[in-house]
Structure formats: structure tokens, C-alpha cells
Motif scaffolding. Structure first.
Motif, mmCIF file in Angstrom:
data_model
loop_
_atom_site.group_PDB
_atom_site.id
_atom_site.type_symbol
_atom_site.label_atom_id
_atom_site.label_comp_id
_atom_site.label_asym_id
_atom_site.label_seq_id
_atom_site.Cartn_x
_atom_site.Cartn_y
_atom_site.Cartn_z
ATOM 1 N N UNK A 59 0.858 -1.182 0.000
ATOM 2 C CA UNK A 59 0.000 0.000 0.000
ATOM 3 C C UNK A 59 0.892 1.230 0.000
ATOM 4 N N UNK A 60 0.283 2.388 -0.076
ATOM 5 C CA UNK A 60 1.062 3.618 -0.014
ATOM 6 C C UNK A 60 1.744 3.761 1.350
ATOM 7 N N UNK A 61 1.186 3.113 2.365
ATOM 8 C CA UNK A 61 1.723 3.240 3.725
ATOM 9 C C UNK A 61 2.754 2.175 4.089
ATOM 10 N N UNK A 62 2.721 1.033 3.398
ATOM 11 C CA UNK A 62 3.636 -0.021 3.802
ATOM 12 C C UNK A 62 3.627 -1.227 2.881
ATOM 13 N N UNK A 63 4.413 -2.215 3.287
ATOM 14 C CA UNK A 63 4.568 -3.434 2.498
ATOM 15 C C UNK A 63 4.676 -4.620 3.456
ATOM 16 N N UNK A 64 4.144 -5.753 3.017
ATOM 17 C CA UNK A 64 4.303 -7.004 3.765
ATOM 18 C C UNK A 64 4.879 -8.026 2.798
ATOM 19 N N UNK A 65 5.795 -8.854 3.299
ATOM 20 C CA UNK A 65 6.398 -9.888 2.459
ATOM 21 C C UNK A 65 6.719 -11.106 3.301
ATOM 22 N N UNK A 66 6.941 -12.234 2.627
ATOM 23 C CA UNK A 66 7.340 -13.464 3.300
ATOM 24 C C UNK A 66 8.854 -13.618 3.218
ATOM 25 N N UNK A 67 9.442 -14.092 4.311
ATOM 26 C CA UNK A 67 10.893 -14.288 4.358
ATOM 27 C C UNK A 67 11.212 -15.579 5.090
ATOM 28 N N UNK A 68 12.375 -16.127 4.790
ATOM 29 C CA UNK A 68 12.826 -17.340 5.468
ATOM 30 C C UNK A 68 13.578 -17.030 6.758
ATOM 31 N N UNK A 69 13.848 -15.756 6.990
ATOM 32 C CA UNK A 69 14.563 -15.358 8.190
ATOM 33 C C UNK A 69 13.801 -14.247 8.877
ATOM 34 N N UNK A 70 13.954 -14.130 10.197
ATOM 35 C CA UNK A 70 13.205 -13.107 10.919
ATOM 36 C C UNK A 70 13.838 -11.719 10.768
ATOM 37 N N UNK A 71 13.010 -10.712 10.864
ATOM 38 C CA UNK A 71 13.451 -9.322 10.866
ATOM 39 C C UNK A 71 13.024 -8.706 12.188
ATOM 40 N N UNK A 72 13.808 -7.785 12.695
ATOM 41 C CA UNK A 72 13.551 -7.188 13.998
ATOM 42 C C UNK A 72 12.728 -5.912 13.868
#
Length: 140
Positions: A59-72
Motif C-alpha cells: 500500500x502507499x503506507x507499507x509493504x508485507x512480504x514473506x521471508x525465510x529469516x526473521x526481521x527485527x
């Protein structure tokens, strides 16, 4: 405070390195480097890796994605579109999610927000243009 003279500081570093034996000079064959090699014990560097991740939504406000590793949460990422432009995004959440129940596959769902909605809008418009170009080229 005076201006640093990088060349003088470097020359002093080389001189001291030669005296301590911290500089490696090839004896067995012709030296290929223009500058001396410093031997550094217990020194490490980090090299950022830029893997690609499947987008869940944008969206204009953000993004969501899938990853194999965690992000903090709280960390900043540079969302890069096809090796061209980078958009800063702050991780706001990261959680495990089942992505394929049949295979019991789980991945991290990483949610990020853009500091400026302009970046999200720009990313959406550019991705749309790229998709149109790809669609046109596959028809020809």
C-alpha cells in the motif's frame, strides 16, 4: 580542528604496518595489487545480501512480504525495486505464518511501513508500469 590529511595518515599506517609485520608482501610471485595488504587478526565485516522476497501486499503506507529469516521490529530496510530504486521501510512486525498447510511450510510474515507515503505510491506506480511492460513484451 584541522582537516585530516588522509594520504599522510595512510602513509603512516603503511610505515607502522611494515615495522610491525602487519603488511603482507608477496614473495612467491608478482604482486597484483597496487597497495599493500594488511594482515588483520580477528577483524570482521558485514556484507549486506539482497535476497528477493515474495510480496504479500503493498500500500502507499507499507509493504508485507514473506521471508525465510526473521526481521527485527524497529530496524530499517531498503526495499529495492529491480536493482534500480531503494525505498526506506521500517519493520513494524514479524511473525511466523503457515504458508502451505499441505507441506506444513511456515515463513516469516514481515510487515513494514514507509516513513513517507510518497515512497509507497512511487513503488506501486513503478511496479504497475513494470508489470505492463512485462505483459506487453510477452505478447510480442
Amino acid at each position: 580542528m584541522g582537516e585530516r590529511n588522509l594520504d599522510q595518515e595512510y602513509e603512516l599506517l603503511v610505515k607502522e604496518g611494515l615495522a610491525r609485520g602487519d603488511i603482507q608482501i608477496r614473495q612467491d610471485e608478482r604482486e597484483l595489487r597496487e597497495a599493500p595488504r594488511f594482515k588483520l587478526d580477528d577483524r570482521k565485516i558485514a556484507v549486506p545480501v539482497q535476497p528477493s522476497f515474495p510480496i504479500v501486499d503493498l500500500s502507499a503506507c507499507g509493504i508485507a512480504f514473506y521471508a525465510d529469516l526473521p526481521f527485527t521490529p524497529g530496524d530499517y530496510l531498503n526495499v529495492i525495486l529491480k536493482d534500480t530504486l531503494g525505498f526506506p521501510a521500517r519493520v513494524i512486525a514479524c511473525s511466523m505464518e503457515e504458508t502451505d498447510p499441505a507441506l506444513l511450510e511456515t515463513r516469516y510474515r514481515v510487515q513494514c511501513c514507509f516513513d513517507d507515503a510518497f515512497h509507497g505510491k512511487q513503488l506501486l506506480v513503478m511496479m504497475n508500469e513494470m508489470q505492463k511492460l512485462t505483459a506487453r513484451s510477452s505478447l510480442n
